[in-house]
Scaffold this motif. Structure first.
Motif, short mmCIF file in Angstrom:
data_model
loop_
_atom_site.label_atom_id
_atom_site.label_comp_id
_atom_site.label_asym_id
_atom_site.label_seq_id
_atom_site.Cartn_x
_atom_site.Cartn_y
_atom_site.Cartn_z
N THR A 113 3.75 -1.20 0.72
CA THR A 113 2.94 -2.13 -0.06
C THR A 113 2.85 -3.48 0.64
O THR A 113 1.77 -4.07 0.74
N ILE A 169 5.48 -11.86 -1.67
CA ILE A 169 4.06 -11.91 -1.99
C ILE A 169 3.86 -12.82 -3.18
O ILE A 169 4.82 -13.16 -3.89
N ARG A 193 -4.20 -4.63 -6.72
CA ARG A 193 -3.28 -3.50 -6.93
C ARG A 193 -4.03 -2.18 -6.77
O ARG A 193 -3.53 -1.24 -6.15
N TYR A 226 -3.47 -10.27 -4.35
CA TYR A 226 -2.14 -10.54 -3.81
C TYR A 226 -2.24 -10.94 -2.34
O TYR A 226 -3.08 -10.44 -1.60
N GLY A 227 -1.36 -11.84 -1.95
CA GLY A 227 -1.23 -12.27 -0.56
C GLY A 227 0.23 -12.55 -0.26
O GLY A 227 1.07 -12.57 -1.17
N THR A 228 0.53 -12.76 0.99
CA THR A 228 1.92 -13.04 1.38
C THR A 228 2.26 -14.51 1.17
O THR A 228 1.38 -15.35 1.02
N GLN A 259 -4.84 -8.76 2.93
CA GLN A 259 -4.92 -9.82 1.93
C GLN A 259 -6.20 -10.64 2.03
O GLN A 259 -6.70 -10.81 3.13
N ILE A 281 -0.54 -5.39 2.03
CA ILE A 281 -0.88 -6.74 1.60
C ILE A 281 -0.97 -7.68 2.80
O ILE A 281 -1.90 -8.48 2.91
N SER A 282 -0.02 -7.57 3.73
CA SER A 282 -0.02 -8.50 4.87
C SER A 282 -1.26 -8.34 5.75
O SER A 282 -1.77 -9.32 6.28
N ILE A 290 5.12 -3.78 -6.10
CA ILE A 290 4.53 -5.13 -6.18
C ILE A 290 5.48 -6.07 -6.90
O ILE A 290 5.71 -7.20 -6.46
N ILE A 325 -4.52 -1.38 -3.16
CA ILE A 325 -3.24 -0.95 -2.58
C ILE A 325 -2.97 0.51 -2.95
O ILE A 325 -2.61 1.33 -2.10
#
Length: 183
Positions: free
Chosen positions: A104, A140, A116, A155-157, A112, A108-109, A131, A119
């Motif tokens: 996950t 995240i 969800r 979502y982002g880091t 992004q 996201i990385s 998550i 993903i």
């Protein structure tokens, strides 16, 4: 070069002492601009000071490490001292991430901001728990909402993600085609 940037050791030490105090007291990452404002100096001048300050910590036997992420600075402890800190705090060492959380986080990385649902489409399974684990570990964050019906969370880091992986910017992640996956 401007004479303004040539400083004697006593003046540099005074600035370094002030910078060290600011970083220690602030705790969270502090921007170059904010350091400049507090010191009452120009950003270019403070950037030169921070470059030398960074070298000072990089080349020393100190227990602290200076982390730089997108022109923000923060102190943290050196990874090799973790066992002593854990012992002092009587906490468990960092638990590693589950395979689901790693997958996950990888999605996201690289994708992004991502929802969800996106993903889960890539992974082929539900990702709620992974998550939540990544949110709890501050790897995240919610970075907005997609402008569609239902307005799903994007979502982002986080800066902590960069710090944990020892990189300053997302552009430093290896190219996706260069990532080797072990089965």
């Amino acid at each position: 070069m401007n004479d303004r940037f040539i400083l004697n050791k006593a003046i540099k030490d005074k600035f370094f002492s002030a910078i060290e105090s600011l970083l220690f007291v602030h705790g969270d990452p502090i921007s170059l601009k904010d350091i400049s404002v507090v010191l009452g100096e120009e950003v270019d001048f403070v950037r030169l000071l921070m470059d030398e300050f960074e070298l000072l910590y990089e080349n020393s036997n100190r227990g602290l490490k200076l982390f730089k992420i997108d022109d923000k600075y923060q102190f943290g402890t050196k990874p090799e001292n973790e066992k002593y800190i854990v012992k002092l705090l009587k906490t468990n060492q960092r638990q590693s991430l589950s395979q689901a959380a790693i997958e996950t986080l990888s999605i996201i990385s690289y994708k992004q901001p991502v929802t969800r649902v996106e993903i889960e489409e890539i992974r082929g399974v539900r990702s709620d728990k992974a998550i939540q684990t990544l949110l709890d570990k501050d790897l995240i964050k919610e970075s907005g909402r997609l402008e569609v019906i239902g307005r799903p969370i994007l979502y982002g880091t986080t800066d902590n993600f960069l710090k944990q992986f020892g990189i300053e910017r997302l552009e430093e992640l290896p190219a996706l085609e260069d990532v080797q996956i072990d089965d």
